[in-house]
Design an enzyme around this catalytic site. Sequence first.
Site, mmCIF file in Angstrom:
data_model
loop_
_atom_site.group_PDB
_atom_site.id
_atom_site.type_symbol
_atom_site.label_atom_id
_atom_site.label_comp_id
_atom_site.label_asym_id
_atom_site.label_seq_id
_atom_site.Cartn_x
_atom_site.Cartn_y
_atom_site.Cartn_z
ATOM 1 N N HIS A 1 -10.007 1.267 4.912
ATOM 2 C CA HIS A 1 -8.693 1.425 5.754
ATOM 3 C C HIS A 1 -8.764 2.502 6.769
ATOM 4 O O HIS A 1 -9.629 3.406 6.769
ATOM 5 C CB HIS A 1 -7.619 1.960 4.824
ATOM 6 N N GLU B 1 -5.716 -4.675 10.821
ATOM 7 C CA GLU B 1 -4.532 -3.810 10.631
ATOM 8 C C GLU B 1 -5.008 -2.933 12.181
ATOM 9 O O GLU B 1 -5.793 -1.978 12.196
ATOM 10 C CB GLU B 1 -4.855 -2.879 9.757
ATOM 11 N N SER C 1 3.134 -1.933 10.422
ATOM 12 C CA SER C 1 4.750 -2.145 10.707
ATOM 13 C C SER C 1 5.416 -3.022 10.335
ATOM 14 O O SER C 1 6.436 -3.306 11.149
ATOM 15 C CB SER C 1 4.710 -1.404 11.927
ATOM 16 N N ASN D 1 0.810 -1.277 0.100
ATOM 17 C CA ASN D 1 0.001 0.130 0.168
ATOM 18 C C ASN D 1 0.824 1.131 -0.104
ATOM 19 O O ASN D 1 1.604 1.706 1.039
ATOM 20 C CB ASN D 1 -0.829 -0.039 1.263
HETATM 21 P P1 13P Z 1 2.519 0.667 7.745
HETATM 22 O O1 13P Z 1 3.340 -0.760 7.064
HETATM 23 O O2 13P Z 1 3.278 1.545 7.220
HETATM 24 O O3 13P Z 1 2.708 0.425 9.318
HETATM 25 O O4 13P Z 1 1.297 0.667 7.081
HETATM 26 C C1 13P Z 1 0.365 -0.468 7.384
HETATM 27 C C2 13P Z 1 -0.809 -0.250 6.586
HETATM 28 O O5 13P Z 1 -1.548 0.726 6.914
HETATM 29 C C3 13P Z 1 -1.106 -0.955 5.328
HETATM 30 O O6 13P Z 1 -2.438 -0.581 4.860
#
Ligand code: 13P
Length: 239
Positions: A93, A161, A203, A8
């Site tokens: 999201h 997430e 992350s 993403n």
């Molecule tokens: P990060 O991997 O930068 O924490 O983002 C995760 C995310 O929101 C993917 O959609």
Amino acid sequence: MSKIFVSNWKMQLNYSASLKLANDFKKKFKNFSGLAVLCPDFLSLAAVAQIIKTTPLKLGAQDCSLRDQGAYTGEVSARNLKALGANYVIIGHSERRQYFFETEAIINQKLRDAQVDKLIPILCVGESLAERKVGLTKAVLKNQLRLALKNIKPGLIIAYEPIWAIGSGRVAKSEEVELIHAFIKQEARQILKKAVKVIYGGSVTAADFASFKKTKNIDGFLVGGASLKATEFHKICQL
Ligand code: 13P
């Protein structure tokens, strides 16, 4: 079972940086045999589609409209995304929920629209830090799933997430993710009457390789920051 890896790009890159990254991916992934999906911004989607056309990489969008066609200024339809070569779309999201006021009703409508246009939705769910601290994780997830998946057909992917892990450098422990994914699978199965794949986002970097290697309920990863380098994302895709 092969895993799903989703990159993403959020709104992190300008047009030329997006094209450069797509070309880096093209080189790095030319012999890749798994499922890796790139989600650039709308602006670069058409050009990225051309660049990765001859590679095993798949294309996804970061969002879509809840309408299919018409006088809806500023919107991009699932139908047009599909026509451009996208096969996947991220929906709900936490950044869209938080900053663009997307409700469960909107998310549900977007899921329906994506399915009508034969895009595979990647539905994001997850709890905030405050909710986690007071033990509300499962209740929040259950509610999000119940509302978002109402009258939705099987054939979507769910991304867990946890909001507190996104962009924070704090990855949830793999044992904890295992348990939550098992819970999400059970809840989603009850609603959809079919098994669903659940991927983890928050992350994730290549350094998490070891801790996630032996897990059973983690069907892949949705990666933000660490996927902005083709080499790093390629390493993650070896999991
Ligand atoms: P990060 O991997 O930068 O924490 O983002 C995760 C995310 O929101 C993917 O959609």
